[in-house]
Design a protein around this motif. Sequence first.
Motif, PDB file in Angstrom:
ATOM      1  N   ILE A  88       0.859  -1.199   0.000  1.00 20.52           N
ATOM      2  CA  ILE A  88       0.000   0.000   0.000  1.00 20.52           C
ATOM      3  C   ILE A  88       0.893   1.245   0.000  1.00 20.52           C
ATOM      4  O   ILE A  88       0.637   2.220  -0.715  1.00 20.52           O
ATOM      5  CB  ILE A  88      -0.947  -0.009   1.224  1.00 20.52           C
ATOM      6  N   ARG A  89       1.964   1.168   0.773  1.00 23.57           N
ATOM      7  CA  ARG A  89       2.920   2.282   0.800  1.00 23.57           C
ATOM      8  C   ARG A  89       3.524   2.505  -0.591  1.00 23.57           C
ATOM      9  O   ARG A  89       3.650   3.638  -1.051  1.00 23.57           O
ATOM     10  CB  ARG A  89       4.037   1.962   1.792  1.00 23.57           C
ATOM     11  N   ALA A  90       3.877   1.418  -1.253  1.00 21.25           N
ATOM     12  CA  ALA A  90       4.496   1.520  -2.589  1.00 21.25           C
ATOM     13  C   ALA A  90       3.515   2.129  -3.592  1.00 21.25           C
ATOM     14  O   ALA A  90       3.901   2.971  -4.419  1.00 21.25           O
ATOM     15  CB  ALA A  90       4.953   0.144  -3.061  1.00 21.25           C
ATOM     16  N   LEU A  91       2.250   1.757  -3.509  1.00 19.72           N
ATOM     17  CA  LEU A  91       1.250   2.314  -4.442  1.00 19.72           C
ATOM     18  C   LEU A  91       1.106   3.814  -4.217  1.00 19.72           C
ATOM     19  O   LEU A  91       1.015   4.595  -5.174  1.00 19.72           O
ATOM     20  CB  LEU A  91      -0.109   1.623  -4.252  1.00 19.72           C
ATOM     21  N   ALA A  92       1.078   4.208  -2.953  1.00 18.34           N
ATOM     22  CA  ALA A  92       0.963   5.640  -2.643  1.00 18.34           C
ATOM     23  C   ALA A  92       2.192   6.381  -3.149  1.00 18.34           C
ATOM     24  O   ALA A  92       2.075   7.492  -3.698  1.00 18.34           O
ATOM     25  CB  ALA A  92       0.775   5.839  -1.144  1.00 18.34           C
ATOM     26  N   ALA A  93       3.369   5.763  -3.005  1.00 22.75           N
ATOM     27  CA  ALA A  93       4.605   6.410  -3.480  1.00 22.75           C
ATOM     28  C   ALA A  93       4.583   6.557  -4.998  1.00 22.75           C
ATOM     29  O   ALA A  93       5.174   7.497  -5.552  1.00 22.75           O
ATOM     30  CB  ALA A  93       5.820   5.590  -3.033  1.00 22.75           C
ATOM     31  N   ASP A  94       3.878   5.660  -5.688  1.00 18.47           N
ATOM     32  CA  ASP A  94       3.717   5.780  -7.161  1.00 18.47           C
ATOM     33  C   ASP A  94       2.783   6.932  -7.524  1.00 18.47           C
ATOM     34  O   ASP A  94       2.587   7.217  -8.703  1.00 18.47           O
ATOM     35  CB  ASP A  94       3.080   4.502  -7.735  1.00 18.47           C
TER      36      ASP A  94
END
Length: 385
Positions: A88-94
């Motif tokens: 979820i963190r990675a998606l937000a960072a995208d």
Amino acid sequence: MSSPTSFSPIGPVVGVVGAGQLARMMQQPAIALGVELRVLANDPGESAARVIVDTRLGDYRDLEVLREFGQGCDAITFDHEHVPTEHIRALAADGLAVHPGAGALVHAQDKAVMRERLTGFGAPCPAWARVDDLADVERFAAEHGWPVVLKAIRGGYDGRGVWVCRDAAEAAEALATGVSLMAEVFVPFRRELAVLVARSPHGQGVSYPVVETVQENGICVEVLAPAPGLDPEDAAEAQRIALKIADELGVTGLLAVEMFETEYGLVVNELAMRPHNSGHWTIEGAATSQFEQHLRAVLDLPLGSPAPTAPYVVMANLLGGADPDLFKRYEHVMAHDPGIKLHFYGKEVRPGRKIGHVTALGTDLDTVRARARHAAVYLTTGEYT
Ligand code: ADP
């Protein structure tokens, strides 16, 4: 004859990870609002995959699958709480708008993180501790007494992952499962309550009325809205606690706060950050259903009125019985009570599985409750109550 195989979205696109009944029930308000739902399913036969045109198949534990799923979504949200926090963190960072975000959702995924945080800002919680072995549990019991409630820190649902232990021998059995556990004092509650609130990214919050949830064998069987006989000050306090938790944790979307009513006040049990079983009554029983509210919140639109549409609303869950054919019993239930509302989730009937719910509305609680119960029992067993 030709049929279109793909088309461009006309309204905002909300991607829902997970294709259970919660995603399925978001489809109805999405139709009304012109929101286009996309769902990530494991299998085309899942509850939401059966009704949502833009169903993608893939494993939610795979970050690349999630990244591809998120392309073109105006918001991404969840039908369950199992997506790894780091994904979820990675998606937000995208740059994707994920609601709730990882920093909030972890409190619904990890009971120990939730307890640490809630006790940190003074939300009423039972005394608790992380425990690694029997010595830890015995130390906890020496301080707080038996019974001790042991809980799986992650992955429990419908009471699976909760052990009420009367002594060390029972605690040893729970420890033998090998899952990471925490200990809580046993709360001698009068009844269980739930408060559903919504919070949007721009910080607007609303609370639905406090409901009573009736559990049997760890599974919610009935929801009474509003909680009958609840002191108005306790109701206001419960709503304040739930809104405060939503604010402190930065929840975006819905937050269900399960609470115990005790003789010494309210105690928070656990959190869910998505539409919740305790809010199914809002489909017919509130001006804005929880599913519409969730879509509004994750799209950062103004929230809708949570006002109830009747003095009493009762929701009864349909738990699968031995007979897989429920439709043959529609005729009696619909003829017997034209006001009753039926919901089936398009799930295969298996004993004990939540396969649907019924809702009754009215002015007299006992009558409304009896109507909901009659329909639920008849639909699942063929018996009269
Ligand atoms: P789950 O995640 O499986 O839903 P919960 O934490 O909601 O687990 O607990 C399931 C049920 O166990 C609750 O609804 C309540 O009836 C009982 N329970 C949980 N914690 C306690 C506690 N500290 N004291 C007494 N009963 C509890």
